[in-house]
Design a protein around this motif. Structure first.
Motif, PDB file in Angstrom:
ATOM      1  N   ARG A 327      52.932 -11.196  61.252  1.00  0.00           N
ATOM      2  CA  ARG A 327      52.812 -10.663  62.488  1.00  0.00           C
ATOM      3  C   ARG A 327      53.160 -11.550  63.659  1.00  0.00           C
ATOM      4  N   LEU A 328      52.786 -12.856  63.512  1.00  0.00           N
ATOM      5  CA  LEU A 328      52.755 -13.861  64.756  1.00  0.00           C
ATOM      6  C   LEU A 328      53.910 -15.060  64.350  1.00  0.00           C
ATOM      7  N   ASP A 364      51.532  -4.875  62.514  1.00  0.00           N
ATOM      8  CA  ASP A 364      50.968  -5.888  61.303  1.00  0.00           C
ATOM      9  C   ASP A 364      52.041  -6.756  60.922  1.00  0.00           C
ATOM     10  N   ALA A 365      53.244  -6.539  61.202  1.00  0.00           N
ATOM     11  CA  ALA A 365      54.529  -7.348  60.602  1.00  0.00           C
ATOM     12  C   ALA A 365      55.611  -7.163  61.329  1.00  0.00           C
ATOM     13  N   LYS A 366      56.347  -8.388  61.773  1.00  0.00           N
ATOM     14  CA  LYS A 366      57.530  -8.245  62.309  1.00  0.00           C
ATOM     15  C   LYS A 366      58.271  -7.697  61.244  1.00  0.00           C
ATOM     16  N   PRO A 367      59.485  -6.847  61.708  1.00  0.00           N
ATOM     17  CA  PRO A 367      60.238  -6.303  60.532  1.00  0.00           C
ATOM     18  C   PRO A 367      61.237  -7.341  59.971  1.00  0.00           C
ATOM     19  N   GLU A 368      61.808  -8.220  60.922  1.00  0.00           N
ATOM     20  CA  GLU A 368      62.711  -9.218  60.318  1.00  0.00           C
ATOM     21  C   GLU A 368      61.816 -10.299  59.379  1.00  0.00           C
ATOM     22  N   VAL A 373      61.172 -12.197  53.521  1.00  0.00           N
ATOM     23  CA  VAL A 373      60.173 -12.672  52.438  1.00  0.00           C
ATOM     24  C   VAL A 373      60.556 -12.093  51.326  1.00  0.00           C
ATOM     25  N   CYS A 374      60.570 -10.565  51.540  1.00  0.00           N
ATOM     26  CA  CYS A 374      60.743  -9.696  50.362  1.00  0.00           C
ATOM     27  C   CYS A 374      62.295 -10.307  49.745  1.00  0.00           C
ATOM     28  N   GLN A 375      63.043 -10.259  50.531  1.00  0.00           N
ATOM     29  CA  GLN A 375      64.427 -10.620  49.939  1.00  0.00           C
ATOM     30  C   GLN A 375      64.431 -12.111  49.262  1.00  0.00           C
ATOM     31  N   TYR A 376      63.919 -12.876  49.783  1.00  0.00           N
ATOM     32  CA  TYR A 376      63.638 -14.312  49.268  1.00  0.00           C
ATOM     33  C   TYR A 376      63.102 -14.426  47.884  1.00  0.00           C
ATOM     34  N   ILE A 377      61.956 -13.637  47.907  1.00  0.00           N
ATOM     35  CA  ILE A 377      61.304 -13.560  46.416  1.00  0.00           C
ATOM     36  C   ILE A 377      62.133 -12.995  45.501  1.00  0.00           C
TER      37      ILE A 377
END
Length: 383
Positions: A327-328, A364-368, A373-377
């Motif tokens: 988020r931040l 709750d989360a910045k889309p970027e 993080v999803c792509q990195y994992i």
């Protein structure tokens, strides 16, 4: 694609080592907000709208599956009874008219003697005043409610089927259960009442948990009758435990958690997805006493490395990415945390990368950040 992702998740669920670390952020009402549609339109108006939400989510974020589609409360059905536990606003689902303590402390004996009769004759009329003294009207309401409940189930079945068949994403939560101590907390005595009862009426509280256990079982296996298909989990949020001292958790909650695992997972072959709310660090030694079933634990707080080292022999460990950082933080800071997740939690398998809490708001989360993080994992989590 669907089978590849399901196999990846199931291997981790079984505390094994899949081909790569599965990616399973817990996306709920964040989805409609991100897609720019109202929650009401997505969950009530048209199943195609909700499907398009997940189509957009799937295009922008790498996922190996979703826990559930976020449409979890049959609001139209509940409207037949006046105020329900949840209502829908432009901010999503909120509690309204829960009436706090619907059961009085001197009513334990009635509950223990016959839980079904107690709910039907005492709790439901008390919680839903519209049902009092109107037998014919009630029959009409109940018939209408049953029809609307079937509409709700069909709505979700259409969406989930399209998510799985057209997007190749497993939808994991095929059933829901509330453990019996949490039933007393959530629906009957509220937090203040339960806290008092454990001190002043410990025997009655324990006996009530025993009396309600069969209801917890029926909730778990009633909707999901085919665990042998290996396609889903029973979702079980745990609300009361971390508000108890460890000795009280061990005495009043753990026996029912343990019995549930034995009956549902060990004996019947279901996988149980526990949402381990708050901080479970003081309870890890006690959890070692659980039966050896198929258990998945999403942990909101605590040292996930210590949790895995301590109870990784019992649970598949889920979590690692704080939504506060999503988020931040900057993309760079979020990627640093994702890298840390692979370094600390992924070795040896038995780990699923996820957010530490549900994503319910667009804030709750910045889309970027989530996309990065999803792509990195996915790219770097190969075993």
């Amino acid at each position: 694609m669907y089978q590849e992702k399901l196999t990846r998740l199931n291997t981790a669920f079984k505390r094994g080592t899949p081909d790569r670390v599965p990616v399973l952020p817990i996306i709920e009402t964040f989805g409609p907000y991100h897609a720019g549609v109202s929650v009401e339109d997505a969950y009530v108006k048209d199943p195609n709208i909700l499907f398009q939400v997940y189509n957009k989510i799937n295009e922008e974020f790498y996922l190996d599956g979703i826990l559930e589609n976020g449409n979890v409360f049959p609001l139209k059905m509940l409207s037949n009874f006046g105020e329900g536990l949840y209502t829908l606003t432009d901010k999503g689902f909120v509690i309204k008219g829960s009436h706090g303590q619907t059961m009085m402390p001197d009513e334990y004996e009635q509950l223990i003697a016959n839980p079904f009769n107690f709910f039907v004759n005492v709790i439901i009329p008390r919680k839903f005043p519209v049902l009092k003294n109107d037998i014919e009207g009630n029959l009409g309401r109940l018939k209408k409610a049953v029809g609307e409940m079937m509409e709700f189930l069909h709505y979700n079945a259409v969406v989930d089927g399209r998510i799985e068949n057209e997007l190749g994403l497993p939808v994991l939560a095929k059933g829901l259960a509330i453990l019996s101590p949490d039933m007393l907390l959530d629906y009957l005595r509220d937090f203040v009442g339960v806290s008092s009862d454990i001190r002043r009426k410990p025997q009655e509280f324990y006996a009530a948990c025993e009396a309600l256990f069969i209801s917890s079982m029926e909730m778990a296996i009633g909707a999901y009758t085919t665990p042998e298909d290996n396609k889903g989990v029973i979702f079980v949020p745990l609300h009361l435990p971390t508000f108890l001292k460890p000795k009280d958790f061990e005495k009043f909650y753990f026996p029912f958690m343990s019995k549930f695992v034995d009956e549902v997972s060990v004996k019947r072959g279901y996988k149980i997805f526990f949402f381990m709310e708050n901080n479970w660090m003081p309870y890890l030694d006690i959890l070692q006493g659980l039966p050896d079933g198929d258990m998945i634990g999403l942990f909101e707080h605590g040292d996930l490395k210590k949790i895995k080292d301590s109870i990784g022999n019992k649970f598949c460990i889920v979590g690692g990415m704080p939504i506060d950082l999503l988020r931040l933080g900057t993309v760079e800071k979020c990627l640093d945390k994702a890298k840390e997740c692979l370094q600390l939690y992924a070795p040896g398998g038995n780990y699923i990368f996820s957010t530490d809490k549900n994503l319910v708001s667009l804030n709750d989360a910045k889309p970027e950040n989530l996309a990065a993080v999803c792509q990195y994992i996915h790219e770097n989590g190969k075993y």
